[in-house]
Design a protein around this motif. Structure first.
Motif, PDB file in Angstrom:
ATOM      1  N   ALA A  68       0.831  -1.202   0.000  1.00  0.00           N
ATOM      2  CA  ALA A  68       0.000   0.000   0.000  1.00  0.00           C
ATOM      3  C   ALA A  68       0.867   1.254   0.000  1.00  0.00           C
ATOM      4  N   PHE A 128       2.454   1.703  -3.376  1.00  0.00           N
ATOM      5  CA  PHE A 128       1.432   2.137  -4.329  1.00  0.00           C
ATOM      6  C   PHE A 128       1.145   3.634  -4.169  1.00  0.00           C
ATOM      7  N   GLY A 129       0.929   4.051  -2.913  1.00  0.00           N
ATOM      8  CA  GLY A 129       0.612   5.457  -2.644  1.00  0.00           C
ATOM      9  C   GLY A 129       1.744   6.378  -3.060  1.00  0.00           C
ATOM     10  N   LEU A 130       2.961   5.929  -2.754  1.00  0.00           N
ATOM     11  CA  LEU A 130       4.145   6.752  -3.051  1.00  0.00           C
ATOM     12  C   LEU A 130       4.316   6.922  -4.567  1.00  0.00           C
ATOM     13  N   ASP A 162       2.036   6.538  -6.878  1.00  0.00           N
ATOM     14  CA  ASP A 162       0.922   7.308  -7.428  1.00  0.00           C
ATOM     15  C   ASP A 162       1.132   8.800  -7.212  1.00  0.00           C
ATOM     16  N   SER A 163       1.579   9.144  -5.995  1.00  0.00           N
ATOM     17  CA  SER A 163       1.740  10.576  -5.703  1.00  0.00           C
ATOM     18  C   SER A 163       2.882  11.200  -6.503  1.00  0.00           C
ATOM     19  N   GLN A 164       3.915  10.394  -6.743  1.00  0.00           N
ATOM     20  CA  GLN A 164       5.077  10.935  -7.448  1.00  0.00           C
ATOM     21  C   GLN A 164       4.869  11.045  -8.960  1.00  0.00           C
ATOM     22  N   LYS A 211       1.899  11.868 -10.298  1.00  0.00           N
ATOM     23  CA  LYS A 211       0.789  12.778 -10.592  1.00  0.00           C
ATOM     24  C   LYS A 211       1.313  14.044 -11.267  1.00  0.00           C
ATOM     25  N   PRO A 245      -2.033  15.425  -0.371  1.00  0.00           N
ATOM     26  CA  PRO A 245      -1.081  14.423  -0.857  1.00  0.00           C
ATOM     27  C   PRO A 245      -1.763  13.432  -1.800  1.00  0.00           C
ATOM     28  N   GLY A 246      -1.027  12.982  -2.801  1.00  0.00           N
ATOM     29  CA  GLY A 246      -1.592  12.085  -3.801  1.00  0.00           C
ATOM     30  C   GLY A 246      -2.227  10.837  -3.206  1.00  0.00           C
ATOM     31  N   SER A 247      -1.619  10.302  -2.149  1.00  0.00           N
ATOM     32  CA  SER A 247      -2.137   9.055  -1.568  1.00  0.00           C
ATOM     33  C   SER A 247      -3.550   9.224  -1.014  1.00  0.00           C
ATOM     34  N   GLU A 267      -5.889  10.525  -2.482  1.00  0.00           N
ATOM     35  CA  GLU A 267      -6.851  10.407  -3.573  1.00  0.00           C
ATOM     36  C   GLU A 267      -6.881   8.994  -4.149  1.00  0.00           C
ATOM     37  N   THR A 268      -6.317   8.075  -3.381  1.00  0.00           N
ATOM     38  CA  THR A 268      -6.331   6.672  -3.796  1.00  0.00           C
ATOM     39  C   THR A 268      -7.183   5.878  -2.806  1.00  0.00           C
ATOM     40  N   LEU A 293      -6.189   4.173  -0.564  1.00  0.00           N
ATOM     41  CA  LEU A 293      -5.575   4.204   0.770  1.00  0.00           C
ATOM     42  C   LEU A 293      -6.395   5.047   1.758  1.00  0.00           C
TER      43      LEU A 293
END
Lengths: 51, 566
Positions: A20, A23-25, A27-29, A31, B246-248, B250-251, B253
């Motif tokens: 997780a 995945f989050g990292l 996705d954020s990078q 964007k 933060p991008g996370s 919007e997922t 998570l």
């Protein structure tokens, strides 16, 4: 048996959390950055975006 | 055993260091509303005497005084790091002696969307308030028990009241927890709260004509990704500005985080209630309801909130709905920590192994980090520090003995995205970098739409800039009390916001130009408003004196006891 069970559960939970996090990292990078520098056609820089 | 007790403190420090990362390096973190400069000069407008609605009272003056002792760059790091560490340590004190519960509470409280989003938006006085809240809860409980003002309480109250919103949240928290039916202690507590908030209250009262605001729905609580706004509020997110989410968040998570935290909080309700004690628990529940309620109000009925802000002086304080979520944060963290402890204990009993308890505890403490991984390392590099261009210092040196009148900065827009700040948006730092009182635009552009400000001089300056030639612009500006015009040459603009002004050129570089006007009109402040402001600041300073006296008293008593023993 118990030790095996604990090992299995921790592997599952830890793996899930690590997945997780990655995945989050990622996705954020990846964007598109939301920047709106001022220009002569748009002289007032946006303070923020509510959408 | 002693080493184990130090683990929560070490964890709080580690999280703070991990979240700030490069922000602690050389330079200034300049992000949205967060502007720090090497040496903020004291000026009369910082007292709340200027024509504009004072938004940074008392924080600007407090920083201007503190950076006489500590350089601005270092002071900023101390404030940011101190807030995160203190917030973590404070919440740990509310969950009892269990190390597991303390670790989980610290993670949930510090590594939260609220902290990350407010940090990114640059609301450092709100973060200081957030950090002070758990400590104020503790001090409130102590005050209710023995009726005395603790040694730390006055300082905590000052730290938590550096802006209007922060002051309100600190005051409500302390009073909700600490008020007793005994008259003397209750009156003392209310007086202390009133004194700590006096500067911004009085400054606001002096500007009642401009203390209403055009609070449209743009500042309302908003959903994050597929998470609807009310659920975003429950997970302490939902800031209005999508640029600082933060991008996370919007997922998926955000959903996982919400569901797990809700489940843990539900599991911990009963033990958290027992641990806090009925009176404190009810107070925290009321604060939680207030925080969530205000945030959801801004989303559910932005029209009514807009009317309130537009017609009731000071009503604009509520327009940024999700800001009030700090009030909900302490109870949330305490309940989740209690829930995690209960689940860990159940798992230990079921498995018959202590290791399982440790495993569940570590997992719960790491869970918030896994759900918000991009908060790490200065919010994935968004808080990288910047260095001011040399010309800023050159102009400041020129203004060591500034000519009379206020400083006007052109282009007359409020935000910049300078290349030397990595292209990141920030409230124009130049006025604060220089020494004189200044006039800046307080119009805000949100979603490309311009929201009017409250400063009566903003439209007057725009009118002056619309004059046909440089000489008449200078005359109009002089009539507004402006004696200097600084122009940022590298900011693209249009004649509406930036036009030549006639005057004596004091400096002309590649980035900055400074022009002195001939005869600015003196801006008058009445002796009445000066006196009222002086009383308010004296009250504010007296809170620090009460704290100082309490500390002196403790030291003196300890020394007397030591002498007697000899």
């Amino acid at each position: 048996m118990q030790t095996f069970l604990i090992g299995g559960i921790s592997l599952l939970v830890g793996g899930g959390m690590a997945g997780a996090a990655i995945f989050g990292l990622v996705d954020s990078q990846t964007k598109v950055p939301s920047k709106s520098p001022a220009s002569v056609t748009n002289p007032v820089l946006n303070y923020g975006e509510s959408q | 055993m002693r080493a184990l007790r130090a683990v929560p403190a070490a964890w709080a420090c580690a999280l703070a260091l991990l979240m700030l990362g490069p922000a602690l390096g050389r330079g200034f973190v300049l992000t949205f509303d967060m502007v720090w400069v090497p040496d903020l000069a004291v000026r009369s407008d910082f007292l709340g005497l200027g024509p504009a609605l004072p938004r940074a009272v008392p924080s600007d003056l407090v920083v201007a005084l503190l950076d006489q002792v500590l350089p601005g760059m270092l002071l900023q790091k101390v404030v940011l790091l101190g807030a995160l560490v203190a917030g973590g340590l404070g919440i740990a004190r509310l969950v009892g002696r269990s190390v597991l519960a303390q670790l989980v509470a610290i993670s949930v409280y510090v590594w939260s969307p609220y902290v990350v989003e407010r940090l990114w938006l640059g609301h450092w006085p709100v973060l200081l308030c957030w950090a002070a809240l758990p400590w104020l809860v503790r001090e409130g409980v102590r005050h209710r028990d023995d009726g005395r003002i603790g040694a730390a309480l006055p300082f905590l109250l000052l730290i938590g009241s550096l802006s209007a919103n922060a002051g309100l949240m600190s005051a409500v928290t302390l009073l909700a927890v600490g008020l007793t039916a005994r008259r003397g202690p209750a009156v003392r507590l209310v007086l202390l709260v009133a004194a700590a908030n006096a500067p911004w209250v009085v400054a606001g009262l002096l500007h009642t004509g401009s203390a209403t605001t055009a609070a449209t729905g743009v500042f309302a609580l908003r959903g994050e990704g597929s998470l609807p706004a009310p659920l975003a509020a429950l997970s302490s997110g939902g800031i209005w500005n999508a640029a600082v989410v933060p991008g996370s968040r919007e997922t998926v998570l955000a959903w996982v985080s919400l569901l797990v935290l809700l489940a843990l909080a539900a599991a911990g309700v009963r033990s958290a209630w027992r641990r806090l004690g009925g009176r404190t628990a009810w107070a925290l529940l009321a604060l939680w309801g207030t925080g969530i309620g205000l945030a959801v109000w801004s989303w559910a009925a932005p029209g009514s909130l807009g009317w309130f802000a537009a017609h009731v002086p000071g009503g604009g304080l509520l327009r940024d709905g999700s800001r009030a979520l700090a009030l909900a944060a302490p109870l949330t963290a305490v309940m989740v920590a209690a829930g995690a402890e209960r689940v860990a204990e159940r798992a230990r009993v079921a498995a018959g192994e202590v290791a399982v308890r440790v495993l569940v505890g570590v997992g719960a403490a790491l869970f918030p980090l896994a759900m918000l991984p991009d908060a790490a390392w200065g919010i994935s590099g968004e808080l990288a520090p910047a260095t001011y261009p040399d010309e800023y210092a050159q102009v400041r040196e020129l203004l060591a003995q500034p000519p009379p009148g206020d400083l006007l900065v052109l282009p007359f827009t409020s935000y910049r995205a300078p290349e030397w700040n990595h292209g990141r948006r920030v409230l124009d730092p130049l006025p604060r970098y220089l020494q004189p009182n200044y006039v800046v635009s307080d119009e805000l552009a949100v979603d490309g739409r311009i929201l009017p400000g409250e400063d009566p001089r903003t439209p007057e300056v725009l009118d002056a800039l619309a004059e046909p030639d440089a000489e008449s612009r200078a005359r109009e500006l002089e009539a507004l009390g402006i004696g200097m015009v600084a122009r940022e040459l590298d900011v693209p603009s249009t004649p509406e916001y930036d036009a030549p002004v006639a005057g004596r050129t004091l400096f002309h570089g590649t980035q900055l130009e400074l022009v002195a006007l001939a005869a600015p009109v003196d801006r008058e402040t009445t002796s009445g408003s000066r006196a009222v402001v002086a009383v308010a600041w004296t009250a504010f300073a007296s809170v620090a004196l009460v704290g100082g006296w309490n500390v002196f008293h403790i030291i003196w008593r300890a020394n007397t006891r030591k002498r007697r023993r000899r």
